[in-house]
Every structure is written in C-alpha cells, then in structure tokens.
Scaffold this motif. Structure first.
Motif, short mmCIF file in Angstrom:
data_model
loop_
_atom_site.label_atom_id
_atom_site.label_comp_id
_atom_site.label_asym_id
_atom_site.label_seq_id
_atom_site.Cartn_x
_atom_site.Cartn_y
_atom_site.Cartn_z
N UNK A 323 -5.72 -13.63 -14.07
CA UNK A 323 -6.80 -12.79 -13.59
C UNK A 323 -7.49 -11.93 -14.68
N UNK A 324 -8.64 -11.35 -14.23
CA UNK A 324 -9.10 -10.73 -15.57
C UNK A 324 -8.65 -8.85 -15.27
N UNK A 325 -8.15 -8.39 -16.35
CA UNK A 325 -8.09 -6.95 -16.48
C UNK A 325 -6.94 -6.45 -15.23
N UNK A 326 -5.64 -7.02 -15.38
CA UNK A 326 -4.58 -6.51 -14.43
C UNK A 326 -4.32 -5.11 -15.26
N UNK A 327 -4.55 -4.01 -14.39
CA UNK A 327 -4.51 -2.88 -14.71
C UNK A 327 -3.36 -1.92 -14.10
N UNK A 328 -2.38 -1.43 -15.10
CA UNK A 328 -1.38 -0.75 -14.87
C UNK A 328 -1.87 0.59 -13.87
N UNK A 329 -1.43 1.13 -12.96
CA UNK A 329 -1.59 2.30 -12.20
C UNK A 329 -2.49 1.71 -10.84
N UNK A 330 -2.83 0.57 -10.92
CA UNK A 330 -3.67 0.16 -9.64
C UNK A 330 -2.60 -0.44 -8.85
N UNK A 331 -3.03 -0.52 -7.46
CA UNK A 331 -2.21 -1.15 -6.52
C UNK A 331 -2.29 -2.64 -6.56
N UNK A 332 -1.13 -3.26 -6.51
CA UNK A 332 -1.59 -4.85 -5.80
C UNK A 332 -0.95 -5.01 -4.47
N UNK A 333 -2.00 -5.66 -3.64
CA UNK A 333 -1.94 -5.78 -2.50
C UNK A 333 -1.87 -7.23 -1.88
N UNK A 334 -0.68 -7.41 -1.14
CA UNK A 334 -0.44 -9.07 -0.76
C UNK A 334 -1.02 -9.18 0.72
N UNK A 335 -1.68 -10.36 0.84
CA UNK A 335 -2.11 -10.81 1.97
C UNK A 335 -1.50 -12.11 2.31
N UNK A 336 -1.51 -12.27 3.74
CA UNK A 336 -1.44 -13.60 4.30
C UNK A 336 -2.62 -13.86 4.94
N UNK A 337 -3.46 -14.71 4.70
CA UNK A 337 -4.77 -14.74 5.21
C UNK A 337 -5.34 -13.51 5.04
N UNK A 338 -5.71 -13.17 6.20
CA UNK A 338 -6.56 -11.89 6.60
C UNK A 338 -5.44 -10.55 7.09
N UNK A 340 -2.53 -7.88 6.03
CA UNK A 340 -1.65 -7.42 4.87
C UNK A 340 -0.35 -7.37 5.04
N UNK A 341 0.39 -8.05 3.90
CA UNK A 341 2.08 -8.02 3.80
C UNK A 341 2.36 -7.01 3.40
N UNK A 342 1.90 -6.19 2.33
CA UNK A 342 2.64 -4.98 1.78
C UNK A 342 1.63 -4.98 0.44
N UNK A 343 2.48 -4.20 -0.59
CA UNK A 343 1.85 -3.97 -1.81
C UNK A 343 2.83 -3.06 -2.69
N UNK A 344 2.31 -3.10 -3.89
CA UNK A 344 3.12 -2.06 -4.91
C UNK A 344 2.22 -1.68 -5.93
N UNK A 345 2.81 -0.87 -6.96
CA UNK A 345 2.07 -0.20 -8.00
C UNK A 345 2.16 -1.08 -9.27
N UNK A 346 1.01 -1.57 -9.97
CA UNK A 346 1.16 -2.27 -11.01
C UNK A 346 1.57 -1.45 -12.28
N UNK A 347 2.65 -1.84 -12.89
CA UNK A 347 3.15 -1.27 -14.04
C UNK A 347 2.79 -1.92 -15.68
N UNK A 348 2.72 -3.18 -15.49
CA UNK A 348 2.45 -3.98 -16.73
C UNK A 348 1.76 -5.27 -16.48
N UNK A 349 1.33 -5.93 -17.39
CA UNK A 349 0.75 -7.25 -17.18
C UNK A 349 1.26 -7.98 -18.11
N UNK A 350 1.35 -9.40 -17.94
CA UNK A 350 2.15 -10.34 -18.98
C UNK A 350 1.77 -11.60 -18.72
#
Ligand SMILES: Nc1ncnc2c1ncn2[C@@H]1O[C@H](COP(=O)(O)OP(=O)(O)OP(=O)(O)O)[C@@H](O)[C@H]1O
Length: 354
Positions: A323-338, A340-350
């Motif tokens: 994925x392009x530009x995974x950015x620390x500080x932004x949220x990653x939000x998880x979906x099952x279809x439509x 929302x399952x949950x989410x977390x705060x991005x700390x690092x990309x790898x």
C-alpha cells in the motif's frame, strides 16, 4: 433499550442541524449542544446552532471544552508532528470530546442518548447481543473511519440519523424545513487550522519553529536542504523545494536527527504495518489472525489484509499487496464488508521480510 431523550452535538453546520431535525420528526425529545473547542472558535457556529434550535423549538446548550481540547487534541496533534507522525485530530476529538466529555455531560443533563451528524450507521445485532458500526449507505460521505474506537456503551447511546442519506438529500431536507444553515458550506478538514497552515499552528502552539535540515537519499547521502521535518509527510512528492531531475518521494522522517529521506516511489509502497491502541467494536481482544479489509487513512480504499495480534493492544497488519504511504500517526481501520471491526494507531511501516 434506547431512551427517547437525545442531545445532538450541533456544530452549526448542515449535517448536525438535519440530524436534530430528523430526530425531532421521529418523535424524540431533542436538545442541541455546541462546543467551544479553542480560542477563536467562530462565534457564528454557536449562533447558527442556536438559530436552528430556535427554529426547531428545542433547547440549546453551549459547552466549554477548550481546556480538554487543548490537552487531548491540540497537544497530541503538535506532539505527534514533533515525533515525525501525521496525527488525525478528528479521531482524538471524537474520542475525548464528542464521545467522552460530551456523552458524560449529556447523561448528567438527563439525556440517555447522544447524536452527531456523522455519516455512518449504528445497528444492534440480536444474535450476538452487541451493537455494531456500519459504513454509511452513501460511500462517498462515509465517516465510519473516524468512529472505529467507539465502545459498546458509547454505541448503545448513539443515534446517527444521517446513516442512509447523501449530502444533497441532507441539504434538501434543511431547505424544506427552512433551517437557517441550509446553504452553509462544508467544514474545513482541521477546524482549528482554518487556513491549512498547520506548520505555523504547531510552531505557535509549541514555541518551536521548524528547523532546516538535510534531505538524505536511501544510502544516507546528503542531497539537499529541507525546511523542517514538520513540513513533510510520508509519500509526499510536491513542495520539496528542490529540483532533483527525477521524481522523489518522502520515505522517512527522522525528527531526532532532523533529516528527511527521499526515495523512488517504490520505497513508499509497503505491505506491513505495526499499530497499537487496538479497539474492537465488539469489545474484547483479538484471539488470532483475522482477515479484513484495512483502511490506512480517511481517503484510502480499504485493501485486503490480515491482522495478527502481538502484545497488549498491538497488532501487525499484513496487506495482500503493498500500500502507498503507510503513515505513522494515522489510524488503520478494519472492515468486514461494510461493517467496522475496529482499528488502531499506525506506529511504523515495514516489509514482511524485515
Ligand atoms: N463545535 C461543535 N459543537 C458540537 N458538535 C460538533 C462540533 N463540531 C463537530 N460536531 C459534531 O461532530 C459531527 C462531525 O463533525 P465534522 O467536523 O465532521 O462536521 P461535518 O461533517 O461538516 O458536520 P456539520 O455539517 O454538522 O458541521 C458534526 O456533525 C457534529 O455533530
């Protein structure tokens, strides 16, 4: 069981005004509340919300959240940037103000429910006995991304009457009801930086102006001078202020050494991220790997990924494709279809192999 008394968070904008209108039409006993969030908050917002409440014949309150907003939103926003992250202040505000202090104050005033003009849907699932959060039926306006952190208690008292509407329908409803805000334009991205100059805002707020430093290439060679780490975000190509003869992209921000690394575009595509502060809408913890579609910023199209639990509240998210530009500080939000399952705060990309 939802109670019939609802306090609507009214920004003075069209969306929350129509939320109040719809709830009143649906038979709720409605009140409106406008928040003062920072010094210099436009007075017009309060007077517009008040005028709408008068038109609807409902009480209007003003809550002063300036101290809390400064601590939980402005300080975190500035600190995040100083750490080289790109925080999402709307999520911080939702957590601390709208679904924190406001929900408590509403209850204190005897309102069993709260409402906002967000475009998303809350549903109660009989089978699991849990509240669920769903994307808006209108994908273009969907705001479920900024609500991923809501817990069961907050969802149980939340009414989102705009769940099925499109913005043009909302404007038409406002016009039909003669609400004095029907033609008001949409709000700014970051309400406390109306001119978009977040660098000056952070410099004023922290007393630390941005400091010039070195641009590095992937091998660590100095290839130019930058205007201060604050000015840049991962994946940025425009506004680098130096002509390199070939396209360069910001791939790394290092505030400690005051350097900005520039790379080919391929370097800003990553397939793995690490995040903390995991919140699951259903409550509880992640028992094992979970297949989802993950969204890494407000305007990102969710992409297939697997979430792996790590330590306490920490996860590794592995995308099926980079994925392009995974950015620390932004949220990653998880979906099952439509949903929302949950989410977390991005700390690092790898990269997975790292
Ligand atoms: N200053 C405020 N006072 C009270 N509620 C607010 C305030 N700012 C935002 N909200 C609430 O949060 C919701 C989402 O905020 P956002 O800034 O995304 O506004 P929006 O989508 O442009 O909606 P609106 O048209 O109502 O301003 C609003 O619809 C409103 O319910």
């Amino acid at each position: 069981m939802k109670m019939k008394k609802v306090l609507v968070a009214m920004s003075g904008g069209v969306d929350s005004s129509v939320a109040a209108l719809l709830l009143k039409e649906r038979g709720y006993e409605v009140g409106g509340a406008t928040f003062e969030l920072f010094d210099g908050c436009p007075e017009q917002n309060v007077s517009d919300a008040k005028a709408v409440c008068e038109k609807l014949g409902i009480p209007h309150y003003v809550f002063d959240y300036r101290a809390l907003f400064s601590e939980r939103v402005l300080d975190c926003f500035a600190d995040g940037y100083l750490r080289g992250e790109t925080p999402n202040p709307c999520i911080a505000c939702n957590r601390s103000i709208k679904f924190g202090a406001f929900a408590r104050d509403a209850e204190r005033l005897g309102y069993g429910c709260i409402s906002t003009g967000h475009y998303a849907a809350v549903r109660f699932d009989e089978a699991s006995g849990r509240y669920q959060l769903w994307r808006s039926a209108q994908p273009r306006k969907d705001q479920s991304y900024v609500l991923y952190h809501l817990n069961q208690r907050q969802l149980s008292m939340l009414l989102l009457p705009l769940d099925r509407y499109d913005k043009s329908e909302v404007r038409a409803l406002a016009a039909k009801a003669g609400l004095p805000v029907q033609s008001k334009s949409d709000s700014q991205d970051i309400c406390f930086v109306p001119d978009g100059d977040y660098v000056s805002f952070i410099a004023r707020h922290t007393g630390k102006p941005p400091e010039e430093g070195d641009y590095l290439d992937d091998a660590g060679n100095v290839i130019g001078r930058h205007r201060g780490v604050l000015h840049y975000t991962i994946g940025q190509r425009k506004g680098l202020g130096v002509a390199f003869g070939t396209h360069r992209y910001v791939s790394r921000l290092d505030p400690e050494h005051n350097t900005v690394t520039l790379s080919d575009e391929s370097a800003v595509f990553r397939d793995t991220l690490f995040a903390d502060g995991l919140r699951l809408i259903s409550g509880g913890a992640l028992g094992g790997p979970l297949s989802v579609r993950a969204k890494i910023r407000y305007a990102h199209t969710p992409a297939p990924a697997t979430v792996y639990p790590l330590g306490e509240g920490e996860v590794r998210v592995r995308f099926d494709s980079p994925q392009r530009a995974i950015t620390p500080g932004q949220a990653v939000v998880f979906y099952d279809g439509e949903r929302v399952v949950g989410g977390a705060t991005i700390r690092a990309a790898g990269q997975d192999k790292e």
